[in-house]
Design a protein around this motif. Structure first.
Motif, PDB file in Angstrom:
ATOM      1  N   ASP A  70       9.190  73.670 -35.866  1.00 27.66           N
ATOM      2  CA  ASP A  70      10.608  73.390 -35.664  1.00 27.66           C
ATOM      3  C   ASP A  70      11.275  74.508 -34.865  1.00 27.66           C
ATOM      4  OD1 ASP A  70      12.793  71.451 -36.474  1.00 27.66           O
ATOM      5  OD2 ASP A  70      13.671  73.360 -37.122  1.00 27.66           O
ATOM      6  N   LYS A  71      10.970  75.748 -35.212  1.00 30.31           N
ATOM      7  CA  LYS A  71      11.564  76.877 -34.495  1.00 30.31           C
ATOM      8  C   LYS A  71      11.092  76.917 -33.041  1.00 30.31           C
ATOM      9  CE  LYS A  71      14.255  78.328 -37.592  1.00 30.31           C
ATOM     10  NZ  LYS A  71      15.702  78.184 -37.399  1.00 30.31           N
ATOM     11  N   THR A  72       9.821  76.586 -32.806  1.00 32.72           N
ATOM     12  CA  THR A  72       9.307  76.541 -31.439  1.00 32.72           C
ATOM     13  C   THR A  72      10.020  75.457 -30.638  1.00 32.72           C
ATOM     14  OG1 THR A  72       7.154  77.341 -32.157  1.00 32.72           O
ATOM     15  CG2 THR A  72       7.235  76.234 -30.028  1.00 32.72           C
ATOM     16  N   MET A  73      10.144  74.283 -31.240  1.00 30.37           N
ATOM     17  CA  MET A  73      10.830  73.179 -30.564  1.00 30.37           C
ATOM     18  C   MET A  73      12.297  73.503 -30.329  1.00 30.37           C
ATOM     19  SD  MET A  73       8.647  70.983 -29.721  1.00 30.37           S
ATOM     20  CE  MET A  73       9.780  69.732 -29.173  1.00 30.37           C
ATOM     21  N   GLU A  74      12.897  74.236 -31.234  1.00 29.26           N
ATOM     22  CA  GLU A  74      14.294  74.620 -31.072  1.00 29.26           C
ATOM     23  C   GLU A  74      14.473  75.500 -29.836  1.00 29.26           C
ATOM     24  OE1 GLU A  74      17.755  76.959 -33.595  1.00 29.26           O
ATOM     25  OE2 GLU A  74      15.880  76.455 -34.564  1.00 29.26           O
ATOM     26  N   VAL A  75      13.586  76.464 -29.661  1.00 32.68           N
ATOM     27  CA  VAL A  75      13.666  77.346 -28.490  1.00 32.68           C
ATOM     28  C   VAL A  75      13.473  76.533 -27.212  1.00 32.68           C
ATOM     29  CG1 VAL A  75      12.510  79.231 -27.274  1.00 32.68           C
ATOM     30  CG2 VAL A  75      12.974  79.427 -29.721  1.00 32.68           C
ATOM     31  N   VAL A  76      12.474  75.660 -27.218  1.00 40.00           N
ATOM     32  CA  VAL A  76      12.221  74.821 -26.038  1.00 40.00           C
ATOM     33  C   VAL A  76      13.434  73.940 -25.753  1.00 40.00           C
ATOM     34  CG1 VAL A  76      10.799  72.921 -25.157  1.00 40.00           C
ATOM     35  CG2 VAL A  76       9.720  74.861 -26.315  1.00 40.00           C
ATOM     36  N   ALA A  77      14.006  73.363 -26.798  1.00 41.50           N
ATOM     37  CA  ALA A  77      15.172  72.496 -26.610  1.00 41.50           C
ATOM     38  C   ALA A  77      16.349  73.263 -26.029  1.00 41.50           C
ATOM     39  CB  ALA A  77      15.561  71.852 -27.944  1.00 41.50           C
ATOM     40  N   TRP A  78      16.574  74.481 -26.507  1.00 47.43           N
ATOM     41  CA  TRP A  78      17.695  75.263 -25.973  1.00 47.43           C
ATOM     42  C   TRP A  78      17.468  75.629 -24.512  1.00 47.43           C
ATOM     43  CZ3 TRP A  78      22.333  75.216 -27.632  1.00 47.43           C
ATOM     44  CH2 TRP A  78      22.611  75.049 -28.981  1.00 47.43           C
ATOM     45  N   VAL A  79      16.240  75.892 -24.151  1.00 47.52           N
ATOM     46  CA  VAL A  79      15.950  76.272 -22.764  1.00 47.52           C
ATOM     47  C   VAL A  79      15.999  75.060 -21.837  1.00 47.52           C
ATOM     48  CG1 VAL A  79      14.158  77.170 -21.227  1.00 47.52           C
ATOM     49  CG2 VAL A  79      14.610  78.300 -23.410  1.00 47.52           C
ATOM     50  N   LEU A  80      15.378  73.950 -22.259  1.00 44.19           N
ATOM     51  CA  LEU A  80      15.266  72.791 -21.377  1.00 44.19           C
ATOM     52  C   LEU A  80      16.421  71.797 -21.487  1.00 44.19           C
ATOM     53  CD1 LEU A  80      11.456  72.028 -21.733  1.00 44.19           C
ATOM     54  CD2 LEU A  80      12.622  73.322 -19.951  1.00 44.19           C
ATOM     55  N   TRP A  82      19.648  71.613 -24.097  1.00 43.72           N
ATOM     56  CA  TRP A  82      20.309  72.120 -25.289  1.00 43.72           C
ATOM     57  C   TRP A  82      20.882  71.052 -26.219  1.00 43.72           C
ATOM     58  CZ3 TRP A  82      25.403  71.181 -26.123  1.00 43.72           C
ATOM     59  CH2 TRP A  82      26.187  70.832 -25.020  1.00 43.72           C
ATOM     60  N   PRO A  83      21.368  69.875 -25.753  1.00 48.02           N
ATOM     61  CA  PRO A  83      21.871  68.895 -26.730  1.00 48.02           C
ATOM     62  C   PRO A  83      20.794  68.428 -27.719  1.00 48.02           C
ATOM     63  CG  PRO A  83      22.720  68.375 -24.570  1.00 48.02           C
ATOM     64  CD  PRO A  83      21.673  69.434 -24.386  1.00 48.02           C
ATOM     65  N   ALA A  84      19.539  68.447 -27.301  1.00 50.88           N
ATOM     66  CA  ALA A  84      18.456  68.030 -28.199  1.00 50.88           C
ATOM     67  C   ALA A  84      18.319  68.986 -29.383  1.00 50.88           C
ATOM     68  CB  ALA A  84      17.138  67.963 -27.438  1.00 50.88           C
ATOM     69  N   ALA A  85      18.657  70.242 -29.183  1.00 51.18           N
ATOM     70  CA  ALA A  85      18.553  71.222 -30.262  1.00 51.18           C
ATOM     71  C   ALA A  85      19.521  70.910 -31.400  1.00 51.18           C
ATOM     72  CB  ALA A  85      18.813  72.633 -29.725  1.00 51.18           C
ATOM     73  N   LEU A  86      20.627  70.251 -31.080  1.00 47.97           N
ATOM     74  CA  LEU A  86      21.613  69.927 -32.109  1.00 47.97           C
ATOM     75  C   LEU A  86      21.153  68.776 -33.004  1.00 47.97           C
ATOM     76  CD1 LEU A  86      24.838  70.189 -29.936  1.00 47.97           C
ATOM     77  CD2 LEU A  86      23.847  71.916 -31.435  1.00 47.97           C
ATOM     78  N   ALA A  87      20.163  68.012 -32.553  1.00 47.12           N
ATOM     79  CA  ALA A  87      19.688  66.854 -33.307  1.00 47.12           C
ATOM     80  C   ALA A  87      18.443  67.146 -34.143  1.00 47.12           C
ATOM     81  CB  ALA A  87      19.398  65.711 -32.336  1.00 47.12           C
TER      82      ALA A  87
END
Length: 119
Positions: A70-80, A82-87
């Motif tokens: 989850d933390k890895t995906m969060e970093v990727v989401a914020w970089v690529l 960012w709205p995906a990180a909120l979900a």
């Protein structure tokens, strides 16, 4: 200057709120009444305790793996994107299972102590 502080504070709040993932060490046991085990013999309580120990270890590994992913995906989401990180939903299901298993283990231990069973 003041607007930039508001934007910065809002950004930190969004980052902190996007993932609810927990490490296994952060999961607290759910309450399970020891009366559930009041009619169980010491030998059976010991067997159940052993079974739960193994289960808790496996669940802890699963929670920690889900946390890491989850933390890895969060970093990727914020970089690529960012709205995906909120979900992101974290590892709530895994953490709930672990909390229940920890609670069962505590209930069994409490009943063993109440009965004077050898731990």
């Amino acid at each position: 200057m003041r607007l930039s502080k508001v934007i910065l504070a809002s950004s930190f709040a969004l980052v902190a709120a996007c993932s609810t993932a927990q490490k296994s060490t952060e999961v607290t046991p759910a309450f399970i009444s020891s009366t559930k085990y009041s009619g169980v013999s010491c030998n059976n309580l010991r067997s159940e305790s052993e079974r739960l120990r193994s289960s808790v270890s496996n669940l802890e590994a699963g929670v920690d793996k889900a946390y890491s992913e989850d933390k890895t995906m969060e970093v990727v989401a914020w970089v690529l994107f960012w709205p995906a990180a909120l979900a992101m939903d974290g590892n709530d299901a895994e953490a709930k299972q672990l909390a229940e298993a920890k609670g069962e283990a505590e209930a069994i231990r409490a009943e063993m102590l109440r009965k004077g069973c050898r731990l």
